[in-house]
Design a protein around this motif. Structure first.
Motif, PDB file in Angstrom:
ATOM      1  N   ASP A 290       5.916  -1.248  -5.646  1.00  0.00           N
ATOM      2  CA  ASP A 290       5.799  -2.303  -6.653  1.00  0.00           C
ATOM      3  C   ASP A 290       5.101  -1.806  -7.914  1.00  0.00           C
ATOM      4  O   ASP A 290       5.463  -2.184  -9.034  1.00  0.00           O
ATOM      5  CB  ASP A 290       5.050  -3.505  -6.068  1.00  0.00           C
ATOM      6  CG  ASP A 290       5.834  -4.186  -4.952  1.00  0.00           C
ATOM      7  OD1 ASP A 290       7.043  -3.905  -4.818  1.00  0.00           O
ATOM      8  OD2 ASP A 290       5.227  -4.982  -4.204  1.00  0.00           O
ATOM      9  N   GLU A 291       4.104  -0.936  -7.739  1.00  0.00           N
ATOM     10  CA  GLU A 291       3.444  -0.327  -8.893  1.00  0.00           C
ATOM     11  C   GLU A 291       4.445   0.498  -9.699  1.00  0.00           C
ATOM     12  O   GLU A 291       4.479   0.445 -10.939  1.00  0.00           O
ATOM     13  CB  GLU A 291       2.289   0.568  -8.425  1.00  0.00           C
ATOM     14  CG  GLU A 291       1.557   1.297  -9.550  1.00  0.00           C
ATOM     15  CD  GLU A 291       0.529   2.288  -9.024  1.00  0.00           C
ATOM     16  OE1 GLU A 291       0.059   3.119  -9.831  1.00  0.00           O
ATOM     17  OE2 GLU A 291       0.207   2.258  -7.816  1.00  0.00           O
ATOM     18  N   GLY A 292       5.266   1.257  -9.002  1.00  0.00           N
ATOM     19  CA  GLY A 292       6.277   2.048  -9.671  1.00  0.00           C
ATOM     20  C   GLY A 292       7.291   1.202 -10.408  1.00  0.00           C
ATOM     21  O   GLY A 292       7.722   1.545 -11.515  1.00  0.00           O
TER      22      GLY A 292
ATOM     23  N   TYR B 200      -1.527   9.667 -11.527  1.00  0.00           N
ATOM     24  CA  TYR B 200      -0.107   9.413 -11.779  1.00  0.00           C
ATOM     25  C   TYR B 200       0.608   9.114 -10.462  1.00  0.00           C
ATOM     26  O   TYR B 200       0.351   9.763  -9.439  1.00  0.00           O
ATOM     27  CB  TYR B 200       0.553  10.628 -12.431  1.00  0.00           C
ATOM     28  CG  TYR B 200       0.038  10.946 -13.809  1.00  0.00           C
ATOM     29  CD1 TYR B 200       0.634  10.410 -14.943  1.00  0.00           C
ATOM     30  CD2 TYR B 200      -1.068  11.783 -13.981  1.00  0.00           C
ATOM     31  CE1 TYR B 200       0.157  10.699 -16.217  1.00  0.00           C
ATOM     32  CE2 TYR B 200      -1.558  12.085 -15.247  1.00  0.00           C
ATOM     33  CZ  TYR B 200      -0.931  11.527 -16.351  1.00  0.00           C
ATOM     34  OH  TYR B 200      -1.411  11.818 -17.613  1.00  0.00           O
ATOM     35  N   LEU B 201       1.496   8.162 -10.507  1.00  0.00           N
ATOM     36  CA  LEU B 201       2.362   7.879  -9.372  1.00  0.00           C
ATOM     37  C   LEU B 201       3.518   8.874  -9.421  1.00  0.00           C
ATOM     38  O   LEU B 201       4.295   8.892 -10.387  1.00  0.00           O
ATOM     39  CB  LEU B 201       2.873   6.442  -9.462  1.00  0.00           C
ATOM     40  CG  LEU B 201       3.595   5.856  -8.243  1.00  0.00           C
ATOM     41  CD1 LEU B 201       2.701   5.903  -7.008  1.00  0.00           C
ATOM     42  CD2 LEU B 201       4.011   4.416  -8.539  1.00  0.00           C
TER      43      LEU B 201
ATOM     44  N   ARG C 297       6.803  -1.783 -11.672  1.00  0.00           N
ATOM     45  CA  ARG C 297       6.186  -2.347 -12.882  1.00  0.00           C
ATOM     46  C   ARG C 297       6.186  -1.314 -13.999  1.00  0.00           C
ATOM     47  O   ARG C 297       6.505  -1.628 -15.164  1.00  0.00           O
ATOM     48  CB  ARG C 297       4.759  -2.818 -12.579  1.00  0.00           C
ATOM     49  CG  ARG C 297       4.694  -4.098 -11.756  1.00  0.00           C
ATOM     50  CD  ARG C 297       3.288  -4.676 -11.723  1.00  0.00           C
ATOM     51  NE  ARG C 297       2.348  -3.798 -11.038  1.00  0.00           N
ATOM     52  CZ  ARG C 297       2.106  -3.839  -9.727  1.00  0.00           C
ATOM     53  NH1 ARG C 297       2.758  -4.707  -8.971  1.00  0.00           N
ATOM     54  NH2 ARG C 297       1.221  -3.024  -9.179  1.00  0.00           N
ATOM     55  N   ALA C 298       5.845  -0.076 -13.652  1.00  0.00           N
ATOM     56  CA  ALA C 298       5.856   0.980 -14.660  1.00  0.00           C
ATOM     57  C   ALA C 298       7.272   1.240 -15.151  1.00  0.00           C
ATOM     58  O   ALA C 298       7.502   1.467 -16.349  1.00  0.00           O
ATOM     59  CB  ALA C 298       5.252   2.258 -14.072  1.00  0.00           C
TER      60      ALA C 298
ATOM     61  N   THR D  14       2.911  -1.370  -1.851  1.00  0.00           N
ATOM     62  CA  THR D  14       2.060  -1.439  -3.036  1.00  0.00           C
ATOM     63  C   THR D  14       2.476  -0.412  -4.079  1.00  0.00           C
ATOM     64  O   THR D  14       2.594  -0.725  -5.272  1.00  0.00           O
ATOM     65  CB  THR D  14       0.587  -1.228  -2.647  1.00  0.00           C
ATOM     66  OG1 THR D  14       0.188  -2.253  -1.735  1.00  0.00           O
ATOM     67  CG2 THR D  14      -0.306  -1.256  -3.871  1.00  0.00           C
ATOM     68  N   SER D  15       2.736   0.805  -3.643  1.00  0.00           N
ATOM     69  CA  SER D  15       3.124   1.858  -4.585  1.00  0.00           C
ATOM     70  C   SER D  15       4.544   1.652  -5.106  1.00  0.00           C
ATOM     71  O   SER D  15       4.832   1.972  -6.271  1.00  0.00           O
ATOM     72  CB  SER D  15       3.001   3.233  -3.918  1.00  0.00           C
ATOM     73  OG  SER D  15       1.646   3.530  -3.645  1.00  0.00           O
TER      74      SER D  15
ATOM     75  N   GLU E 114       3.232   5.292 -18.742  1.00  0.00           N
ATOM     76  CA  GLU E 114       2.902   4.208 -17.804  1.00  0.00           C
ATOM     77  C   GLU E 114       2.307   4.734 -16.498  1.00  0.00           C
ATOM     78  O   GLU E 114       2.062   3.961 -15.576  1.00  0.00           O
ATOM     79  CB  GLU E 114       4.164   3.394 -17.496  1.00  0.00           C
ATOM     80  CG  GLU E 114       4.813   2.740 -18.717  1.00  0.00           C
ATOM     81  CD  GLU E 114       3.940   1.686 -19.369  1.00  0.00           C
ATOM     82  OE1 GLU E 114       3.111   1.078 -18.633  1.00  0.00           O
ATOM     83  OE2 GLU E 114       4.054   1.489 -20.591  1.00  0.00           O
TER      84      GLU E 114
ATOM     85  N   LEU F 264       3.811   7.035 -14.466  1.00  0.00           N
ATOM     86  CA  LEU F 264       4.873   7.240 -13.482  1.00  0.00           C
ATOM     87  C   LEU F 264       5.629   8.520 -13.827  1.00  0.00           C
ATOM     88  O   LEU F 264       6.156   8.653 -14.934  1.00  0.00           O
ATOM     89  CB  LEU F 264       5.830   6.044 -13.482  1.00  0.00           C
ATOM     90  CG  LEU F 264       7.068   6.128 -12.591  1.00  0.00           C
ATOM     91  CD1 LEU F 264       6.680   6.193 -11.116  1.00  0.00           C
ATOM     92  CD2 LEU F 264       7.984   4.912 -12.844  1.00  0.00           C
TER      93      LEU F 264
ATOM     94  N   HIS G  79       0.380  10.333  -5.096  1.00  0.00           N
ATOM     95  CA  HIS G  79      -0.275  10.436  -6.395  1.00  0.00           C
ATOM     96  C   HIS G  79      -0.617  11.888  -6.740  1.00  0.00           C
ATOM     97  O   HIS G  79      -0.934  12.701  -5.869  1.00  0.00           O
ATOM     98  CB  HIS G  79      -1.561   9.608  -6.438  1.00  0.00           C
ATOM     99  CG  HIS G  79      -1.316   8.140  -6.324  1.00  0.00           C
ATOM    100  ND1 HIS G  79      -1.464   7.451  -5.135  1.00  0.00           N
ATOM    101  CD2 HIS G  79      -0.903   7.230  -7.250  1.00  0.00           C
ATOM    102  CE1 HIS G  79      -1.177   6.175  -5.334  1.00  0.00           C
ATOM    103  NE2 HIS G  79      -0.830   6.019  -6.609  1.00  0.00           N
TER     104      HIS G  79
END
Length: 419
Positions: free
Chosen positions: A402-404, A32-33, A406-407, A399-400, A374, A376, A23
């Motif tokens: 999957d977060e990425g 931000y990812l 989704r974005a 987790t990250s 988003e 990312l 991040h």
């Protein structure tokens, strides 16, 4: 008032004030990812505690010990640690600051060792921005235009870019090797050829992996004709592709290996590795530099290699890369604008195309900008900047990922007008 050059345009509007793991945090307080990793540099994530501690300790004892004047312990330790991960036989090292400088060092070594003038490079390759490195770069005219004449002796041969040709990998590989043989008969005689330089995965050229048969073909021809195989692992090395070195996917060992980027988690450090026999053929005084093998950078690199080993980041890159790729392919399956998903490990690209299959830089740019909204951060590559690339730090977890994803799904929908 003074300001940065107007041509130093940032890919995102973020003003970063802090980084932690995968991040970045902006001045506005938003998290931000970061799927750019400083263009593949922060391999252990932003400010990994062990890397920070190593650098802080070194700053307090010796910042700069110029390594053709004195030796220092971090340099000796780094040589030992790299010996544990380098291919057998590549037992001699020279360090510099940047990937471009390391590439030029490899070129100089090849010409001096063989006594031959020419170097073969693959179409779509990126090797740097300095004059010789830019002369060897064919991933985009922006890297080589406007300061001609460039270095002579560079000969370009095809890379097996199957998607661009519209072929399968086997057909593209046969074509590339056949054209290489033709090049050796018509442009650069083997007796005039010092080396062939290639990335195991094209970087700026669009995140296109080589094939085993292609690299095996390069190795065989280098051995047969007496020139060197130089693998530019600046972006693919240190676990990025799910193997420690990108060439580990293909079973081919180079004569010279070039490394940089992820080697020191953000500190400037690069190098080349070759056999001692080959390195001895460099001319006296041809290797050196003021800042190469800086003590703080070497300490950070030692800590980086320890973290990569202890936290099993190569294995993590393979596993998380597979998870990320599966998600990218799911999006692509329902998005006609995504023509191809490709790459190795945590070095993945999605190529955007128009309905007739042409490169679509406009849509790629819209998606990349929408991703920022988003949370990312992404970068573009490819000759037309039509490929959106993902190169998160090797410490990324499920987790990250999957977060990425989704974005990414939301950004693709916004950028293609399907939201």
């Amino acid at each position: 008032m003074t300001a940065l050059s107007p041509h130093l345009r940032q890919a995102t509007p973020v003003v970063a004030v802090r980084g932690e793991g995968v991040h970045l945090y902006g001045e506005d307080g938003r998290r931000y990812l970061d799927f750019t990793a400083g263009i593949g540099v922060t391999s252990t994530g932003h400010c990994h505690p062990r890397v920070v501690a190593a650098a802080q300790e070194q700053v307090g004892t010796l910042i700069h010990g110029q390594y053709t004047t004195v030796l220092h312990r971090p340099l000796r330790q780094l040589v030992e640690k790299l010996g544990e991960v380098l291919p057998a036989g590549l037992d001699s090292l020279f360090f510099s600051n940047s990937g471009s400088e390391a590439v030029e060092s490899a070129l100089r070594l090849a010409r001096q060792a063989t006594g031959r003038p020419n170097v073969l490079v693959c179409h779509g390759g990126f090797h740097g921005r300095t004059v010789a490195a830019a002369s060897m770069t064919t991933s985009g005219t922006r890297f080589r235009s406007g300061f001609s004449p460039l270095m002579s002796g560079v000969v370009v041969t095809p890379f097996p870019t199957a998607f661009r040709y519209g072929w399968d990998e086997e057909t593209a590989t046969r074509f590339a090797l056949r054209e290489l043989d033709y090049t050796l008969r018509t442009i650069s005689s083997p007796d005039d050829t010092a080396a062939v330089v290639v990335e195991p995965v094209l970087g700026e050229g669009g995140y296109v992996p080589a094939t085993r048969a292609f690299l095996e073909g390069l190795r065989e021809r280098a051995d047969r004709h007496g020139f060197l195989l130089i693998l530019d692992e600046v972006q693919t090395g240190v676990g990025r592709t799910g193997r420690f070195w990108g060439h580990d996917h293909f079973g081919v060992v180079p004569d010279v290996l070039v490394t940089a980027k992820g080697l020191a988690s953000g500190f400037p450090l690069s190098g080349i590795a070759a056999s001692e026999e080959l390195m001895r053929k460099a001319w006296p005084g041809s290797q050196g530099g003021t800042y190469g093998a800086n003590a703080v950078a070497c300490a950070a690199a030692c800590a980086t290699l320890d973290v990569v080993r202890d936290e099993k980041l190569v294995e993590n890159a393979e596993a998380m890369g597979a998870r990320l790729r599966a998600g990218l392919e799911t999006v692509a399956a329902t998005t006609p604008a995504v023509g191809d998903v490709r790459g190795l490990g945590l070095m993945l690209g999605s190529e955007f195309v128009t309905p007739d299959g042409s490169p679509d830089a406009g849509t790629a740019a819209r998606v990349q900008r929408a991703a920022v909204d988003e949370g990312l951060l992404l970068l573009l590559c490819g000759a037309w900047n039509q490929v959106v690339r993902m190169i998160p730090a090797l410490v990324i977890d499920e987790t990250s990922v999957d977060e990425g994803l989704r974005a990414w799904t939301a950004a693709v929908a916004a950028g293609t007008g399907t939201r």
